[in-house]
Design an enzyme around this catalytic site. Structure first.
Site, PDB file in Angstrom:
ATOM      1  N   HIS A  24       0.845  -1.198   0.000  1.00 11.25           N
ATOM      2  CA  HIS A  24       0.000   0.000   0.000  1.00 11.25           C
ATOM      3  C   HIS A  24       0.884   1.254   0.000  1.00 11.25           C
ATOM      4  CE1 HIS A  24      -3.537   2.457   1.355  1.00 11.25           C
ATOM      5  NE2 HIS A  24      -2.563   3.185   1.885  1.00 11.25           N
ATOM      6  N   GLU A  25       1.900   1.257   0.870  1.00 10.03           N
ATOM      7  CA  GLU A  25       2.817   2.395   0.924  1.00 10.03           C
ATOM      8  C   GLU A  25       3.677   2.480  -0.339  1.00 10.03           C
ATOM      9  OE1 GLU A  25       2.752   4.768   3.089  1.00 10.03           O
ATOM     10  OE2 GLU A  25       1.181   3.809   4.276  1.00 10.03           O
ATOM     11  N   HIS A  28       1.894   4.526  -2.893  1.00  9.30           N
ATOM     12  CA  HIS A  28       2.052   5.970  -2.673  1.00  9.30           C
ATOM     13  C   HIS A  28       3.418   6.446  -3.167  1.00  9.30           C
ATOM     14  CE1 HIS A  28      -1.613   6.335  -0.460  1.00  9.30           C
ATOM     15  NE2 HIS A  28      -1.209   5.667   0.605  1.00  9.30           N
TER      16      HIS A  28
END
Length: 228
Positions: A24-25, A28
């Protein structure tokens, strides 16, 4: 305590949770880099290597303790990706895209988990159940994490999306809520259900809000992956 069963449960949840939280990171980080900010890139965060995103407490200790305690929910977090929004090509628009990249990574991982069910027949029989449970847990965790992060509450990704697209007279007050965001979430996720139970109700506002959309997303993913 049946330690063998505990270890088995950890083995079918640990890898899906690790990948869901850390990649998920990574989503980003990759989006920020492509949109003009190389802060995360210079820190080695534009990578699918989950070890680069692990937070020892949030990614390992907290989920592990919750699993061993057989908690009814799983919570964890990775190291936040540093983003200098003023270095983005179009700061307000790109802030929205960077925020969306995390949940979109989770939905992509969920799709890959569902797609991988097609390969189970090619595995040794003794491995199929264990792999299938990992895939199932990965599917559910990624959809839940993706949808949860889209809730329009700062500092969740959905909050940053809302701040980026709302007019200033709404965006500025919403952005100011970020310092209280986690307190709001704790209240909705933990305190409200406890309060309802005191009055003899099993009402869970977050489960009520999320269960329908999560089921719909899983159904859509199953269809796209070739499962009718």
């Amino acid at each position: 305590m049946d330690m063998g069963n505990v270890l088995y449960q950890v083995s079918i949840w640990l890898l899906p949770a690790l990948l869901a939280i850390t990649l998920h990171e990574a989503g980003h980080a990759f989006a920020a880099w492509r949109l003009g900010d190389d802060t995360a890139k210079r820190q080695g965060r534009v990578t699918l290597n989950p070890l680069k995103h692990v937070d020892p407490i949030g990614t390992v200790l907290i989920p592990g303790l919750l699993l061993m305690a057989k908690a009814p929910f799983l919570f964890g977090y990775a190291k936040p990706v540093p983003v200098n929004f003023m270095r983005l090509n179009h700061p307000r628009r790109d802030m929205v895209l960077v925020a969306l990249a995390g949940p979109m990574m989770n939905f992509l991982l969920a799709f890959l988990c569902m797609l991988s069910f097609h390969a189970l027949d090619y595995l040794p029989v003794d491995w199929r159940e264990w792999v299938a449970l990992n895939l199932r847990n990965g599917l559910v965790l990624n959809v839940v994490l993706g949808f949860f992060n889209l809730l329009p509450i700062p500092p969740l990704d959905g909050g940053r999306v809302a701040v980026g697209i709302l007019p200033n007279f709404l965006a500025i007050p919403l952005a100011r809520l970020e310092r209280f965001g986690f307190l709001i979430l704790i209240g909705v996720i933990i305190l409200l259900p406890m309060l309802f139970r005191q009055f003899g109700s099993d009402m869970d506002p977050m489960r009520w809000l999320m269960s329908g959309p999560i089921a719909t997303v899983i159904s859509v993913i199953a269809t796209l992956a070739g499962f009718d």
